[in-house]
Design a protein around this motif. Structure first.
Motif, PDB file in Angstrom:
ATOM      1  N   GLU A  43      65.977  32.821  44.036  1.00 38.35           N
ATOM      2  CA  GLU A  43      65.596  34.040  44.762  1.00 38.35           C
ATOM      3  C   GLU A  43      64.793  34.983  43.861  1.00 38.35           C
ATOM      4  O   GLU A  43      63.884  35.660  44.326  1.00 38.35           O
ATOM      5  CB  GLU A  43      66.842  34.739  45.307  1.00 38.35           C
ATOM      6  N   ILE A  44      65.139  35.020  42.579  1.00 39.04           N
ATOM      7  CA  ILE A  44      64.370  35.825  41.613  1.00 39.04           C
ATOM      8  C   ILE A  44      62.996  35.194  41.416  1.00 39.04           C
ATOM      9  O   ILE A  44      61.982  35.888  41.407  1.00 39.04           O
ATOM     10  CB  ILE A  44      65.102  35.927  40.259  1.00 39.04           C
ATOM     11  N   TRP A  45      62.983  33.876  41.254  1.00 38.27           N
ATOM     12  CA  TRP A  45      61.709  33.181  41.021  1.00 38.27           C
ATOM     13  C   TRP A  45      60.769  33.335  42.212  1.00 38.27           C
ATOM     14  O   TRP A  45      59.555  33.408  42.047  1.00 38.27           O
ATOM     15  CB  TRP A  45      61.954  31.693  40.757  1.00 38.27           C
ATOM     16  N   ARG A  46      61.329  33.412  43.424  1.00 35.73           N
ATOM     17  CA  ARG A  46      60.504  33.584  44.623  1.00 35.73           C
ATOM     18  C   ARG A  46      59.819  34.955  44.617  1.00 35.73           C
ATOM     19  O   ARG A  46      58.631  35.070  44.931  1.00 35.73           O
ATOM     20  CB  ARG A  46      61.387  33.435  45.863  1.00 35.73           C
ATOM     21  N   VAL A  47      60.564  35.976  44.202  1.00 37.46           N
ATOM     22  CA  VAL A  47      59.993  37.329  44.119  1.00 37.46           C
ATOM     23  C   VAL A  47      58.946  37.383  43.005  1.00 37.46           C
ATOM     24  O   VAL A  47      57.893  38.008  43.158  1.00 37.46           O
ATOM     25  CB  VAL A  47      61.108  38.380  43.886  1.00 37.46           C
ATOM     26  N   GLN A  48      59.250  36.730  41.878  1.00 37.72           N
ATOM     27  CA  GLN A  48      58.299  36.712  40.758  1.00 37.72           C
ATOM     28  C   GLN A  48      57.001  35.998  41.146  1.00 37.72           C
ATOM     29  O   GLN A  48      55.921  36.396  40.722  1.00 37.72           O
ATOM     30  CB  GLN A  48      58.940  36.020  39.552  1.00 37.72           C
ATOM     31  N   TYR A  49      57.119  34.944  41.965  1.00 35.44           N
ATOM     32  CA  TYR A  49      55.934  34.208  42.434  1.00 35.44           C
ATOM     33  C   TYR A  49      55.094  35.095  43.351  1.00 35.44           C
ATOM     34  O   TYR A  49      53.865  35.130  43.239  1.00 35.44           O
ATOM     35  CB  TYR A  49      56.396  32.940  43.173  1.00 35.44           C
ATOM     36  N   LEU A  50      55.764  35.844  44.223  1.00 29.54           N
ATOM     37  CA  LEU A  50      55.065  36.791  45.106  1.00 29.54           C
ATOM     38  C   LEU A  50      54.355  37.864  44.285  1.00 29.54           C
ATOM     39  O   LEU A  50      53.187  38.184  44.534  1.00 29.54           O
ATOM     40  CB  LEU A  50      56.079  37.424  46.065  1.00 29.54           C
ATOM     41  N   LEU A  51      55.066  38.388  43.283  1.00 28.37           N
ATOM     42  CA  LEU A  51      54.490  39.415  42.408  1.00 28.37           C
ATOM     43  C   LEU A  51      53.293  38.877  41.637  1.00 28.37           C
ATOM     44  O   LEU A  51      52.272  39.564  41.505  1.00 28.37           O
ATOM     45  CB  LEU A  51      55.562  39.919  41.441  1.00 28.37           C
ATOM     46  N   SER A  52      53.389  37.639  41.161  1.00 28.80           N
ATOM     47  CA  SER A  52      52.285  37.056  40.388  1.00 28.80           C
ATOM     48  C   SER A  52      51.037  36.875  41.249  1.00 28.80           C
ATOM     49  O   SER A  52      49.908  37.071  40.776  1.00 28.80           O
ATOM     50  CB  SER A  52      52.705  35.715  39.778  1.00 28.80           C
ATOM     51  N   LYS A  53      51.227  36.528  42.532  1.00 27.04           N
ATOM     52  CA  LYS A  53      50.067  36.373  43.424  1.00 27.04           C
ATOM     53  C   LYS A  53      49.394  37.719  43.692  1.00 27.04           C
ATOM     54  O   LYS A  53      48.159  37.802  43.734  1.00 27.04           O
ATOM     55  CB  LYS A  53      50.509  35.727  44.742  1.00 27.04           C
ATOM     56  N   VAL A  54      50.212  38.768  43.850  1.00 27.19           N
ATOM     57  CA  VAL A  54      49.661  40.117  44.086  1.00 27.19           C
ATOM     58  C   VAL A  54      48.908  40.591  42.852  1.00 27.19           C
ATOM     59  O   VAL A  54      47.793  41.134  42.946  1.00 27.19           O
ATOM     60  CB  VAL A  54      50.798  41.099  44.454  1.00 27.19           C
ATOM     61  N   ARG A  55      49.519  40.387  41.674  1.00 29.13           N
ATOM     62  CA  ARG A  55      48.882  40.808  40.420  1.00 29.13           C
ATOM     63  C   ARG A  55      47.600  40.010  40.148  1.00 29.13           C
ATOM     64  O   ARG A  55      46.611  40.556  39.643  1.00 29.13           O
ATOM     65  CB  ARG A  55      49.861  40.632  39.254  1.00 29.13           C
ATOM     66  N   LYS A  56      47.606  38.736  40.503  1.00 24.22           N
ATOM     67  CA  LYS A  56      46.418  37.892  40.307  1.00 24.22           C
ATOM     68  C   LYS A  56      45.255  38.400  41.161  1.00 24.22           C
ATOM     69  O   LYS A  56      44.105  38.464  40.707  1.00 24.22           O
ATOM     70  CB  LYS A  56      46.744  36.444  40.673  1.00 24.22           C
ATOM     71  N   ALA A  57      45.578  38.784  42.424  1.00 22.67           N
ATOM     72  CA  ALA A  57      44.535  39.323  43.313  1.00 22.67           C
ATOM     73  C   ALA A  57      43.957  40.612  42.731  1.00 22.67           C
ATOM     74  O   ALA A  57      42.733  40.832  42.756  1.00 22.67           O
ATOM     75  CB  ALA A  57      45.129  39.586  44.695  1.00 22.67           C
ATOM     76  N   ALA A  58      44.844  41.469  42.171  1.00 21.03           N
ATOM     77  CA  ALA A  58      44.389  42.737  41.577  1.00 21.03           C
ATOM     78  C   ALA A  58      43.530  42.487  40.336  1.00 21.03           C
ATOM     79  O   ALA A  58      42.494  43.135  40.147  1.00 21.03           O
ATOM     80  CB  ALA A  58      45.594  43.602  41.213  1.00 21.03           C
ATOM     81  N   ARG A  59      43.952  41.541  39.492  1.00 17.65           N
ATOM     82  CA  ARG A  59      43.188  41.222  38.275  1.00 17.65           C
ATOM     83  C   ARG A  59      41.807  40.667  38.605  1.00 17.65           C
ATOM     84  O   ARG A  59      40.814  40.992  37.952  1.00 17.65           O
ATOM     85  CB  ARG A  59      43.960  40.206  37.414  1.00 17.65           C
ATOM     86  N   THR A  60      41.752  39.825  39.635  1.00 17.79           N
ATOM     87  CA  THR A  60      40.461  39.238  40.052  1.00 17.79           C
ATOM     88  C   THR A  60      39.510  40.336  40.513  1.00 17.79           C
ATOM     89  O   THR A  60      38.313  40.314  40.185  1.00 17.79           O
ATOM     90  CB  THR A  60      40.686  38.229  41.204  1.00 17.79           C
ATOM     91  N   LEU A  61      40.035  41.300  41.268  1.00 15.53           N
ATOM     92  CA  LEU A  61      39.198  42.403  41.756  1.00 15.53           C
ATOM     93  C   LEU A  61      38.765  43.324  40.615  1.00 15.53           C
ATOM     94  O   LEU A  61      37.672  43.888  40.653  1.00 15.53           O
ATOM     95  CB  LEU A  61      39.955  43.207  42.819  1.00 15.53           C
ATOM     96  N   LEU A  62      39.629  43.468  39.586  1.00 15.92           N
ATOM     97  CA  LEU A  62      39.284  44.333  38.449  1.00 15.92           C
ATOM     98  C   LEU A  62      38.162  43.742  37.597  1.00 15.92           C
ATOM     99  O   LEU A  62      37.458  44.485  36.900  1.00 15.92           O
ATOM    100  CB  LEU A  62      40.520  44.568  37.575  1.00 15.92           C
ATOM    101  N   THR A  63      38.001  42.420  37.644  1.00 14.60           N
ATOM    102  CA  THR A  63      36.917  41.795  36.867  1.00 14.60           C
ATOM    103  C   THR A  63      35.544  42.094  37.476  1.00 14.60           C
ATOM    104  O   THR A  63      34.533  42.017  36.787  1.00 14.60           O
ATOM    105  CB  THR A  63      37.102  40.262  36.796  1.00 14.60           C
ATOM    106  N   LEU A  64      35.538  42.431  38.783  1.00 16.39           N
ATOM    107  CA  LEU A  64      34.270  42.729  39.461  1.00 16.39           C
ATOM    108  C   LEU A  64      33.817  44.148  39.154  1.00 16.39           C
ATOM    109  O   LEU A  64      34.607  44.992  38.714  1.00 16.39           O
ATOM    110  CB  LEU A  64      34.438  42.560  40.982  1.00 16.39           C
ATOM    111  N   ASP A  65      32.552  44.398  39.408  1.00 11.73           N
ATOM    112  CA  ASP A  65      31.988  45.739  39.205  1.00 11.73           C
ATOM    113  C   ASP A  65      32.586  46.710  40.236  1.00 11.73           C
ATOM    114  O   ASP A  65      32.948  46.318  41.343  1.00 11.73           O
ATOM    115  CB  ASP A  65      30.460  45.669  39.363  1.00 11.73           C
ATOM    116  N   ALA A  66      32.695  47.994  39.860  1.00  9.82           N
ATOM    117  CA  ALA A  66      33.312  49.000  40.737  1.00  9.82           C
ATOM    118  C   ALA A  66      32.561  49.143  42.060  1.00  9.82           C
ATOM    119  O   ALA A  66      33.156  49.477  43.091  1.00  9.82           O
ATOM    120  CB  ALA A  66      33.370  50.349  40.025  1.00  9.82           C
ATOM    121  N   LYS A  67      31.248  48.860  42.046  1.00  6.56           N
ATOM    122  CA  LYS A  67      30.440  48.979  43.271  1.00  6.56           C
ATOM    123  C   LYS A  67      30.265  47.634  43.996  1.00  6.56           C
ATOM    124  O   LYS A  67      29.517  47.568  44.980  1.00  6.56           O
ATOM    125  CB  LYS A  67      29.047  49.538  42.902  1.00  6.56           C
TER     126      LYS A  67
END
Length: 201
Positions: A43-67
């Motif tokens: 149950e902890i690993w399931r939440v951590q997997y969900l968190l990692s997917k959310v963080r991965k999406a945020a990191r991918t967007l941060l690599t792009l230019d602000a505009k």
């Protein structure tokens, strides 16, 4: 034409740890299991997997230019969805705030934790039992999944189910049996009194 059964391949909802015998992580996971009344470490690993997917999406967007059009298009819905689930506060509006999220923040949004915090259960373990035994509803929907993530607008609608003996439902099996025994005992007592009065006459 022969009947073809379509098999669905469900993907895994969790990811196992790389180093299974790391003492610091084992102690931390055990503490989380006890604090939030979890059944197992999966149950902890399931939440951590969900968190990692959310963080991965945020990191991918941060690599792009602000505009960048993709970043401008995908960032607001991501933040809006996390706010809807109460994971981000109203003041947190950036992708950097998403990277600061922790496992505990997601565990706090579980229905099991909310039922305990609202005082509907005596302990976090009692909350899990109430949910599994179909005593809890969220709005009009009866929910029997302890890991159900509660939205902020649904939080005030968590209550006992209408069919539950704890709510407005009929008494449970044991309560009905005891009431029946009590009624039978009182009936027998009344009959004995009538017999005694007749004997005295």
């Amino acid at each position: 034409m022969p009947h073809v059964a379509f098999k669905t391949n469900f993907r895994k909802t969790y990811r196992t740890v790389r180093r299974p015998y790391e003492k610091e992580r084992l102690d931390q996971e055990l503490k989380l299991c006890g604090e939030y009344g979890l059944r197992c470490k999966r149950e902890i690993w399931r939440v951590q997997y969900l968190l990692s997917k959310v963080r991965k999406a945020a990191r991918t967007l941060l690599t792009l230019d602000a505009k960048d059009p993709k970043r401008l298009f995908e960032t607001p819905p991501l933040i809006r969805r996390l706010k809807r689930y109460g994971v981000l506060s109203e003041e947190e509006n950036s992708l950097d705030d998403i990277l600061k999220l922790t496992t505990q923040i997601f565990l706090e949004r579980r229905l099991q934790t909310k039922v305990y915090k609202l005082g509907l259960a005596k302990s976090v373990h009692h909350a899990r039992v109430l949910i599994r035994q179909r005593h809890i509803r969220v709005g009009k929907q009866l929910v029997n999944v302890p890991s159900f993530l509660v939205r902020t607008d649904s939080e005030k609608h968590i209550d006992l189910a209408l069919t539950s003996p704890y709510g407005l439902g009929r008494p449970g099996r044991v309560a009905r049996k005891r009431a029946q025994q009590k009624a039978a005992a009182s009936g027998e007592g009344g009959d004995e009194e009538d017999v005694n009065e007749a004997a005295e006459d």
